[in-house]
Design a protein around this motif. Structure first.
Motif, mmCIF file in Angstrom:
data_model
loop_
_atom_site.group_PDB
_atom_site.id
_atom_site.type_symbol
_atom_site.label_atom_id
_atom_site.label_comp_id
_atom_site.label_asym_id
_atom_site.label_seq_id
_atom_site.Cartn_x
_atom_site.Cartn_y
_atom_site.Cartn_z
ATOM 1 N N PRO A 76 -59.682 30.750 18.746
ATOM 2 C CA PRO A 76 -60.389 32.033 18.828
ATOM 3 C C PRO A 76 -61.730 31.900 19.539
ATOM 4 N N LEU A 77 -62.003 32.860 20.430
ATOM 5 C CA LEU A 77 -63.271 32.901 21.147
ATOM 6 C C LEU A 77 -64.148 34.055 20.701
ATOM 7 N N ALA A 78 -63.529 35.215 20.499
ATOM 8 C CA ALA A 78 -64.327 36.401 20.164
ATOM 9 C C ALA A 78 -63.419 37.486 19.600
ATOM 10 N N GLN A 79 -64.057 38.436 18.938
ATOM 11 C CA GLN A 79 -63.350 39.616 18.435
ATOM 12 C C GLN A 79 -64.295 40.794 18.509
ATOM 13 N N ARG A 80 -63.768 41.962 18.878
ATOM 14 C CA ARG A 80 -64.583 43.157 18.945
ATOM 15 C C ARG A 80 -63.726 44.362 18.586
ATOM 16 N N PRO A 81 -64.348 45.522 18.265
ATOM 17 C CA PRO A 81 -63.565 46.726 17.969
ATOM 18 C C PRO A 81 -62.764 47.189 19.176
ATOM 19 N N SER A 82 -61.584 47.737 18.905
ATOM 20 C CA SER A 82 -60.781 48.333 19.975
ATOM 21 C C SER A 82 -61.254 49.741 20.299
ATOM 22 N N GLU A 83 -62.231 50.232 19.542
ATOM 23 C CA GLU A 83 -62.813 51.573 19.689
ATOM 24 C C GLU A 83 -61.816 52.668 19.327
ATOM 25 N N GLY A 84 -60.885 52.346 18.423
ATOM 26 C CA GLY A 84 -59.933 53.333 17.946
ATOM 27 C C GLY A 84 -59.124 52.737 16.815
ATOM 28 N N SER A 85 -58.162 53.507 16.294
ATOM 29 C CA SER A 85 -57.341 53.019 15.196
ATOM 30 C C SER A 85 -55.937 52.670 15.663
ATOM 31 N N ALA A 86 -55.353 51.670 15.014
ATOM 32 C CA ALA A 86 -53.979 51.214 15.258
ATOM 33 C C ALA A 86 -53.701 50.933 16.731
ATOM 34 N N PRO A 87 -54.488 50.040 17.373
ATOM 35 C CA PRO A 87 -54.169 49.683 18.755
ATOM 36 C C PRO A 87 -52.809 48.986 18.817
ATOM 37 N N CYS A 88 -51.947 49.425 19.755
ATOM 38 C CA CYS A 88 -50.585 48.894 19.804
ATOM 39 C C CYS A 88 -50.217 48.301 21.150
ATOM 40 N N HIS A 89 -51.110 48.370 22.128
ATOM 41 C CA HIS A 89 -50.786 47.830 23.452
ATOM 42 C C HIS A 89 -52.077 47.531 24.197
ATOM 43 N N LEU A 90 -52.025 46.507 25.045
ATOM 44 C CA LEU A 90 -53.158 46.209 25.920
ATOM 45 C C LEU A 90 -52.650 45.554 27.185
ATOM 46 N N ALA A 91 -53.439 45.660 28.254
ATOM 47 C CA ALA A 91 -53.049 45.109 29.553
ATOM 48 C C ALA A 91 -54.295 44.717 30.329
ATOM 49 N N VAL A 92 -54.157 43.646 31.120
ATOM 50 C CA VAL A 92 -55.235 43.179 31.985
ATOM 51 C C VAL A 92 -54.913 43.607 33.412
ATOM 52 N N ASP A 93 -55.906 44.127 34.132
ATOM 53 C CA ASP A 93 -55.648 44.531 35.511
ATOM 54 C C ASP A 93 -55.475 43.291 36.385
ATOM 55 N N PRO A 94 -54.807 43.422 37.549
ATOM 56 C CA PRO A 94 -54.492 42.256 38.381
ATOM 57 C C PRO A 94 -55.692 41.444 38.839
ATOM 58 N N THR A 95 -56.880 42.074 38.912
ATOM 59 C CA THR A 95 -58.073 41.333 39.327
ATOM 60 C C THR A 95 -58.689 40.537 38.189
ATOM 61 N N GLY A 96 -58.233 40.776 36.967
ATOM 62 C CA GLY A 96 -58.769 40.064 35.816
ATOM 63 C C GLY A 96 -60.147 40.509 35.403
ATOM 64 N N THR A 97 -60.536 41.741 35.776
ATOM 65 C CA THR A 97 -61.884 42.224 35.459
ATOM 66 C C THR A 97 -61.899 43.373 34.453
ATOM 67 N N ARG A 98 -60.721 43.876 34.054
ATOM 68 C CA ARG A 98 -60.649 44.980 33.108
ATOM 69 C C ARG A 98 -59.501 44.747 32.117
ATOM 70 N N LEU A 99 -59.749 45.106 30.868
ATOM 71 C CA LEU A 99 -58.729 45.080 29.827
ATOM 72 C C LEU A 99 -58.613 46.485 29.260
ATOM 73 N N ALA A 100 -57.408 47.067 29.302
ATOM 74 C CA ALA A 100 -57.182 48.419 28.790
ATOM 75 C C ALA A 100 -56.437 48.346 27.469
ATOM 76 N N VAL A 101 -56.843 49.181 26.513
ATOM 77 C CA VAL A 101 -56.259 49.184 25.176
ATOM 78 C C VAL A 101 -55.825 50.603 24.815
ATOM 79 N N ALA A 102 -54.577 50.735 24.345
ATOM 80 C CA ALA A 102 -54.066 52.014 23.851
ATOM 81 C C ALA A 102 -54.129 52.011 22.333
ATOM 82 N N ASN A 103 -54.917 52.917 21.788
ATOM 83 C CA ASN A 103 -55.062 53.050 20.330
ATOM 84 C C ASN A 103 -54.146 54.167 19.844
#
Length: 332
Positions: A76-103
């Protein structure tokens, strides 16, 4: 290192001491390790860094960041809020500079910046809307972030640049009552699984510029979607809640919960090719790797291995036992 997979699911212990994320060697199905995590129901890796991201699907959702060692083990390196409840999916953009989370719980979408070490930085939050249930976040080939919203029968769109903003053309409206869950892009088409109406639909997307202003003032495409085919996801009688969908080798694969099958269609017309048992109960997710389909059967506590022959899954040969699997992430 042999090809491996990470398996996420729902931690059985309320104190978070359950197995969490399981590491398995795909060829031998040898269990290589386990990393404690609370509710890691979906996983993603950075495209260039040895970093893995996991949602923590709970009322107060989280995103966890793990370092991947050469042998695949996680720290483990870090943990932070997903800014919502029950996050069920996430994806990294091809450039590796953004992480999107669906709550899923409150319908929010959050997009987190990623620094050079893979840690998360700034965050953009797109808040709850009445009836919204964000279920999947994916980056399209046009660089746009697409979020399937099961509650509002639409696909939300966001432009991702120095800032993250809603697409100026707004969301894409899909069939009423469809309940879009997971989607996949292939050859100018989006394929979408409808959890609520039990369908698979395919949309042709226009790519012409139409004068809309992007986040940096540039011209962007409105990306008009036209439905070209809609078929039942399963030919089995009874209720069906399709879950995951993938496109591989010109074929569209869909997991059916209820019938407990994997359906195969030929794209883009969605002509039926085959429908086979998934090797367990309630196929929540699957992955295709090394001429096999690895199916996370959530309610039978195992990942079934279905060999592919001519692109068609064959009866399950083996099952890797693991509690409540909900995501299979293979890596070379």
């Amino acid at each position: 290192m042999a090809e491996v997979a990470y398996i996420g699911g729902y931690t059985p212990d309320t104190d978070g001491s359950g197995p969490g994320i399981t590491l398995v060697e795909l060829g031998s199905l040898a269990r290589l390790g386990e990393t404690a995590a609370s509710g890691p129901s979906f996983l993603a890796v950075h495209p260039t860094l040895p970093v893995l991201y996991a949602v923590g699907e709970s009322e107060r959702g989280t995103v966890c960041v793990f370092a991947r060692a050469g042998d695949g083990t996680l720290s483990p390196l870090a943990q932070r809020p997903s800014e919502g409840s029950a996050p069920c999916h996430l994806a990294v953009d091809p450039t590796g500079t953004r992480l999107a989370v669906a709550n899923y719980g409150d319908g929010t979408v959050s997009v987190h910046g990623i620094d050079g070490s893979g840690l998360l930085t700034d965050v953009w939050i797109f808040p709850y809307r009445e009836g919204a249930h964000a279920h999947q976040a994916v980056f399209g080939p046009d660089g746009v972030l697409y979020v399937s919203d099961l509650g509002s029968d639409e696909v939300r769109r966001y432009l991702v640049g120095d800032e993250v903003v809603p697409h100026p053309a707004g969301p894409v409206r899909l069939a009423s009552g469809m309940g879009p869950r997971h989607m996949a892009w292939s050859d100018g088409h989006w394929y979408v699984a409808g959890e609520l109406d039990g369908t698979v639909r395919v949309y042709e997307v226009s790519d012409g510029l139409d004068g809309l202003d992007g986040s940096d003032g540039s011209e962007v495409s409105g990306g008009e979607w036209r439905e070209v085919a809609a078929v039942p996801a399963s030919g089995v009688d009874g209720h069906n809640q399709p879950s995951h969908l993938e496109v591989s080798g010109g074929l569209v694969y869909v997991a059916n919960r209820g019938p407990d099958t994997i359906s195969v269609f030929a794209g883009p017309g969605l002509e039926p090719v085959a429908e086979v048992p998934c090797g367990g109960v309630w196929p929540r997710h699957f992955a295709i790797a090394d001429d096999r389909v690895y199916v996370a059967n959530q309610r039978s506590d195992g990942v079934a291995v279905l060999p592919l022959k001519g692109g068609v899954p064959q009866p399950s040969e083996e099952v890797f036992a693991v509690g409540t699997p909900s995501c299979v992430l293979p890596l070379p």
